[in-house]
Design a protein around this motif. Structure first.
Motif, PDB file in Angstrom:
ATOM      1  N   VAL A 140      73.602 -19.301  17.248  1.00 28.99           N
ATOM      2  CA  VAL A 140      73.726 -18.189  18.191  1.00 28.99           C
ATOM      3  C   VAL A 140      72.972 -18.578  19.471  1.00 28.99           C
ATOM      4  O   VAL A 140      71.784 -18.949  19.406  1.00 28.99           O
ATOM      5  N   LYS A 141      73.646 -18.505  20.577  1.00 29.86           N
ATOM      6  CA  LYS A 141      73.053 -18.831  21.869  1.00 29.86           C
ATOM      7  C   LYS A 141      72.732 -17.536  22.630  1.00 29.86           C
ATOM      8  O   LYS A 141      73.648 -16.708  22.788  1.00 29.86           O
ATOM      9  N   ALA A 150      69.464  -6.080  23.235  1.00 33.10           N
ATOM     10  CA  ALA A 150      70.778  -6.731  23.257  1.00 33.10           C
ATOM     11  C   ALA A 150      71.240  -7.024  21.814  1.00 33.10           C
ATOM     12  O   ALA A 150      70.440  -7.376  20.939  1.00 33.10           O
ATOM     13  N   ARG A 151      72.508  -6.854  21.583  1.00 40.41           N
ATOM     14  CA  ARG A 151      73.077  -7.022  20.230  1.00 40.41           C
ATOM     15  C   ARG A 151      74.017  -8.230  20.191  1.00 40.41           C
ATOM     16  O   ARG A 151      74.831  -8.427  21.097  1.00 40.41           O
ATOM     17  N   TYR A 152      73.876  -8.938  19.074  1.00 39.21           N
ATOM     18  CA  TYR A 152      74.723 -10.123  18.868  1.00 39.21           C
ATOM     19  C   TYR A 152      75.344 -10.028  17.472  1.00 39.21           C
ATOM     20  O   TYR A 152      74.628  -9.888  16.481  1.00 39.21           O
ATOM     21  N   PRO A 153      76.671 -10.037  17.419  1.00 39.48           N
ATOM     22  CA  PRO A 153      77.335  -9.922  16.117  1.00 39.48           C
ATOM     23  C   PRO A 153      77.077 -11.145  15.255  1.00 39.48           C
ATOM     24  O   PRO A 153      77.031 -12.272  15.747  1.00 39.48           O
ATOM     25  N   GLU A 193      74.618  -6.962  12.828  1.00 47.35           N
ATOM     26  CA  GLU A 193      74.364  -7.353  14.218  1.00 47.35           C
ATOM     27  C   GLU A 193      72.889  -7.774  14.362  1.00 47.35           C
ATOM     28  O   GLU A 193      71.994  -7.163  13.751  1.00 47.35           O
ATOM     29  N   LEU A 194      72.730  -8.820  15.204  1.00 44.83           N
ATOM     30  CA  LEU A 194      71.369  -9.298  15.505  1.00 44.83           C
ATOM     31  C   LEU A 194      70.872  -8.596  16.780  1.00 44.83           C
ATOM     32  O   LEU A 194      71.535  -8.681  17.814  1.00 44.83           O
ATOM     33  N   VAL A 195      69.733  -7.887  16.697  1.00 45.14           N
ATOM     34  CA  VAL A 195      69.200  -7.090  17.822  1.00 45.14           C
ATOM     35  C   VAL A 195      67.938  -7.796  18.360  1.00 45.14           C
ATOM     36  O   VAL A 195      67.026  -8.160  17.580  1.00 45.14           O
ATOM     37  N   GLY A 329      82.891 -12.300  22.642  1.00 42.93           N
ATOM     38  CA  GLY A 329      83.629 -11.061  22.507  1.00 42.93           C
ATOM     39  C   GLY A 329      84.600 -11.197  21.324  1.00 42.93           C
ATOM     40  O   GLY A 329      84.986 -12.299  20.931  1.00 42.93           O
ATOM     41  N   ARG A 330      85.024 -10.088  20.761  1.00 42.42           N
ATOM     42  CA  ARG A 330      85.901 -10.159  19.606  1.00 42.42           C
ATOM     43  C   ARG A 330      86.948  -9.066  19.649  1.00 42.42           C
ATOM     44  O   ARG A 330      86.746  -8.023  20.290  1.00 42.42           O
TER      45      ARG A 330
END
Length: 932
Positions: A140-141, A150-153, A193-195, A329-330
């Motif tokens: 994950v970048k 910020a959230r990262y799936p 999700e990664l927060v 994005g997805r």
């Protein structure tokens, strides 16, 4: 109006009850079980024998078995325990994937009842699968300028189990900068999700290592992990954004590989590498990933392998777009596969009852089969049909099971084998169909008796056949099969002329050939009626009879039998009378003959073979009448020997001959005087020999008168001959020499003695016998007539006789009688005249013939009457004891026999007591004799 409405309500109620009954019966015939997945082979699912109401041993006896539509059999029947058991490992995830309930349906057939029971088995899930990430490592970048929050799936784990055994939670390893937030979607899936909790500083820490753990709720719990590497990047403040949150596409299942289905697009306002977007599958099933292909640069999704609606009709996947700065994005892509009619109906024969008896009742089940189509909708709807000209019908049994039934009684003799084509067609466009060919054999029963080709037979057999001759062959056909068609022949017992039929003919029981057991005689019987029975070997046996008429054909095997004239029993020929004054065509006699044959073989013709005087007599070709052909002359001999042949018209013709003598004279005394010379041997050669002897004696006399000058020589010859005769037989001592001096002496000698010439079969010499003399035209004293010594002694003649054996004439049939109308010639009752001349009618001629025959045998011994008893005139020897003269006039008073003191008189009371006409003439003649 109320009545029709009420009737409609009743009809609806009846239909509703019928529908409810059908549903209840279907439900009652449905049996349900439950089994956990992953059980070992032979695991007991349930006691199916008890649920079917059968004993365990009856499962095999009644043909209970599982039927399915071609899929791998997961369950089996244990015939010992009567239980339904697993046939192997059952994997719920393989059967039902993510379905909430996993149901396995199949049918159990009770074959003797031809009844199907539905079986439904629910396979319950166990926690046999752990959640699984697509990759074990994830990068994950994150830009170092990313703000906290910020959230990262993160990638989702997949757990094929369902319920509590499925994925339940995620856990992130402890970290100062990041936390884990799990979102629950509408469909119940978890989205980790990664927060970002605290700002990142690339210069302080460029890489962070995290561990994400996925956990299910099973017991024991299963989990899997993915290692996440967080890389802190320089600033990239715009993430790719898809144009649509969800993409939908439809594709026909028969699209070729490489077909473009849809294109996903994501935009990134950044420039350079941060604005360049790359596409890849984010979440997709392992089985689905080889089917589709995603272009990572253009976002085009195409078909990599052929689609199959029957395997999967709906595909769901997620596409991720990532720019060069690591922002992502997805979007979700939904692909629906549309069914096309690409599958032909499948037909599976469950039970085949072949062969079937031809007397099977209407509605007998022949075949039970399953017909289905893997397509959906109308493409999956099927209907079955068979040719209309067959005696069968189709009936839908349960769901997609069909039964083939008999629509009428079968007849093996018409059709012994049926090739039934069952056509199963779907309702797709264009429709597809499948044909199966069923061969049905019909078993024979003994329902047909043997049948003959004809209602009756007529046989023609020539008589005199050999014993064992093949007469005829009958043949009966039985349309049945095997032993039911094996025909055995026999004769129906009957009696013919007191003897059983089996003594006349026999029949071969296998071939039906009739044989004659005896030689048949057309004259015994001409027609033989019998019945032949043909029986088959069925159980029970059937039989039929046929009439057979045997006609015996006549052959020419019987010679004509001459009834008249009959020959005397003493070996001499018969005598017929003819006056010298007879005109041409005068009826002398009639030859009567019969032939026991029939038809042409019995047609008789009469022929004159031999006569003493050629041309003097003629014989009627068809009547047998002997008539004079010309006027009788004085030079014609006193006796005429005739040989008449009777010939039939058979092939070859057979014949018989009769020899008789015709006496020719003007007066009765002349006839009586010459009886001795009339008698002729039975053989015509003997008659000729007699004639030769007479001529020889006459010639010797002529030679004696001619050579009177050589009297001494002749006397010496005579003395020498007398010496030889006296030496052998005692000589002719009592014969004066004056009797041999001239022709008159010879004539007197011939008239005095009655000669009887006879020949023996083994002698070549003539034997001449001179019995007691009969005197005709000269008077001899009573003393000389009473001498004991014969006038003529027997001597051996030197005349040669041929060696040909003599064939005696057959004796007459004493039982044959002629009525007066059947005697030859016409009959009358007129009396003769007093002068003793020939009678002037045929009846008197007949009576004279009988009288002469009597006198020929009795005159020599001088009896007072003609013998044979009163009223018979000595005729019994010729005509039999039944012949009397009570129905004819008596001519004995008109006859005087010279050399005898007997006078034939009409005994009083024998007829009517009246003196016959012309009696005075006879009395005068008798008185004259006495005076002399």
């Amino acid at each position: 109006m109320a009545a029709p409405t009420k009737r409609q309500h009743c009809k609806r109620l009846i239909l509703l009850c019928a529908l409810l009954g059908t549903l209840w019966e279907a439900r009652a015939s449905q049996i349900r079980y439950s089994v956990p997945e992953e059980r070992e082979k032979g695991y007991n699912v349930g006691n199916i024998s008890r649920d079917l109401g059968l004993e365990p041993r009856e499962l095999a006896e009644r043909g209970v078995r599982i039927v399915s539509r071609g899929r791998t059999q997961l369950f089996s029947l244990n015939p010992q325990s009567g239980s339904l058991v697993t046939a192997g490992r059952v994997d719920r995830e393989e059967l039902c994937a993510q379905s909430a309930r996993c149901l396995v349906n199949f049918k159990v057939l009770v074959e003797d009842r031809v009844k199907l029971y539905g079986i439904e088995i629910e396979v319950s899930d166990i926690n046999d699968n752990a959640p699984k990430f697509e990759a074990e490592n994830l990068e994950v970048k994150i830009n170092e300028l990313a703000a906290p929050g910020a959230r990262y799936p993160l990638p989702e784990a997949i757990d094929p189990d369902v319920g509590v055994n499925s994925l339940q939670s995620y856990k992130l390893s402890s970290n100062h900068h990041f936390s884990l937030d799990v979102q629950t979607r509408d469909d119940g899936t978890l989205n980790p999700e990664l927060v970002l909790e605290h700002a990142l500083d690339r210069e302080e820490e460029a890489v962070h290592h995290l561990v994400l753990t996925a956990l299910d709720g099973g017991d024991p719990r299963r989990s899997s992990t993915v290692h996440i590497q967080v890389t802190v990047l320089d600033t990239n403040d715009n993430a790719p954004v898809f144009a649509q949150p969800i993409y939908r596409a439809k594709a026909l299942e028969n699209v070729p590989p490489g077909t473009l289905l849809l294109t996903v697009r994501a935009s990134d306002p950044d420039e350079g590498a941060n604005g360049k977007v790359a596409y890849k599958f984010r979440k997709i099933n392992e089985k689905q990933s080889p089917i589709f292909q995603l272009n990572e640069n253009t976002g085009e999704i195409s078909v990599a392998k052929s689609l199959d609606y029957e395997e999967c009709s709906f595909y769901e996947m997620e596409i991720q777009a990532e720019d060069g700065g690591g922002l992502k994005g997805r979007t979700k892509v939904l692909i629906m596969v549309e069914d096309v009619n690409d599958n032909r109906p499948e037909v599976t024969i469950t039970s085949l009852f072949s062969p079937v008896r031809e007397d099977a009742p209407q509605g007998t089940v022949i075949v039970l089969f399953n017909a289905h189509d893997q397509d959906s909708g109308k493409n999956g709807q099927v209907f079955c049909s068979i040719p209309e000209n067959l005696p069968f019908k189709l009936e839908n049994s349960v769901e997609d099971y069909y039964r083939l039934l008999t629509a009428q009684i079968l007849d093996r003799e018409k059709v012994s084998e049926y090739n039934i084509t069952v056509t199963t067609t779907d309702r797709g466009i264009p429709p597809l169909s499948t044909e199966i060919h069923i061969t049905l054999y019909v078993t024979d029963i003994n329902d047909n008796p043997p049948a003959f080709s004809q209602a009756s037979y007529s046989i023609y057999l020539p008589e005199n056949n050999l014993r064992g001759t093949s007469i005829f062959g009958v043949n009966a056909h039985d349309p049945d099969n095997n032993e039911n068609a094996r025909v055995t022949y026999s004769l129906v017992e009957d009696t013919i002329q007191g003897a059983p039929l089996s003594s006349y003919v026999s029949i071969n029981s296998e071939t039906g050939v009739l044989y004659a057991l005896r030689s048949f005689d057309y004259e015994q019987f001409r027609n033989l009626q019998m019945q032949v029975r043909a029986s088959d070997n069925g159980n029970p046996p059937l039989s039929s009879n046929v009439s057979l008429n045997l006609f015996v054909l006549d052959q020419n095997d019987n010679t004509p039998e001459i009834l008249y004239p009959t020959l005397p029993t003493d070996g001499s020929t018969g005598v017929e009378l003819a006056p010298r004054s007879a005109e041409p065509g005068y009826l002398v006699t009639k030859v009567v003959a019969v032939d026991r044959d029939a038809g042409q073989n019995a047609w008789l013709s009469y022929h004159l073979l031999k006569a003493s005087e050629a041309g003097l007599f003629s014989v009627g070709l068809h009547t047998g009448e002997v008539r004079t052909a010309r006027v009788l002359l004085d030079r014609d001999a006193l006796k005429q020997s005739l040989v008449v042949a009777v010939r039939d018209h058979g092939q070859p013709p057979l014949s018989a001959t009769v020899t008789f003598t015709v006496a020719v004279a003007e007066s009765i005394p002349n006839i009586l005087a010459d009886l001795g010379s009339i008698k002729t041997p039975a053989d015509p050669r003997d008659s000729d020999l007699t004639l030769y002897l007479v001529v020889a004696v006459a010639a010797v006399s002529c030679v004696f008168l001619t050579f009177v000058l050589v009297l001494l020589g002749l006397k010496f010859r005579r003395w020498h001959s007398l010496h030889l005769l006296q030496a052998e037989n005692g000589g002719l001592t009592g014969l004066p020499t004056s009797h041999f001096m001239d022709m008159e002496g010879v004539q007197a000698f011939l008239q005095t003695c009655s000669q009887e010439f006879s020949l023996t079969a083994d002698s070549r010499k003539s034997h001449i016998v001179f019995p007691q003399p009969n005197y005709a035209d000269m008077l001899i004293s009573q003393d000389s007539s009473e001498k004991k010594e014969p006038l003529c002694h027997s001597l051996d003649s030197k005349f040669p006789v041929e060696d040909t054996p003599l064939v005696p004439q057959a004796p007459p049939n004493t039982d044959w009688r002629f009525s007066q109308a059947q005697r030859p010639g016409t009959s009358g009752s007129q009396n003769g005249d007093e002068t003793g001349t020939w009678p002037n009618n045929q009846f008197d001629t007949e009576m004279l013939q009988a009288m002469i025959l009597a006198s020929a045998s009795e005159a020599a011994d001088g009896s007072s009457t003609l013998g044979g008893g009163a009223g018979t005139m000595g005729l019994s020897a010729r005509y039999g004891p039944q012949f009397t003269l009570q129905h004819v006039p008596d001519y004995r008073q008109n006859v005087y026999i010279p050399g005898s003191n007997a006078t034939l008189t009409n005994a009083p009371g024998k007829r009517d007591g009246k003196a016959p006409a012309g009696g005075n003439g006879n009395k005068k003649k008798s008185g004259k004799k006495e005076k002399k």
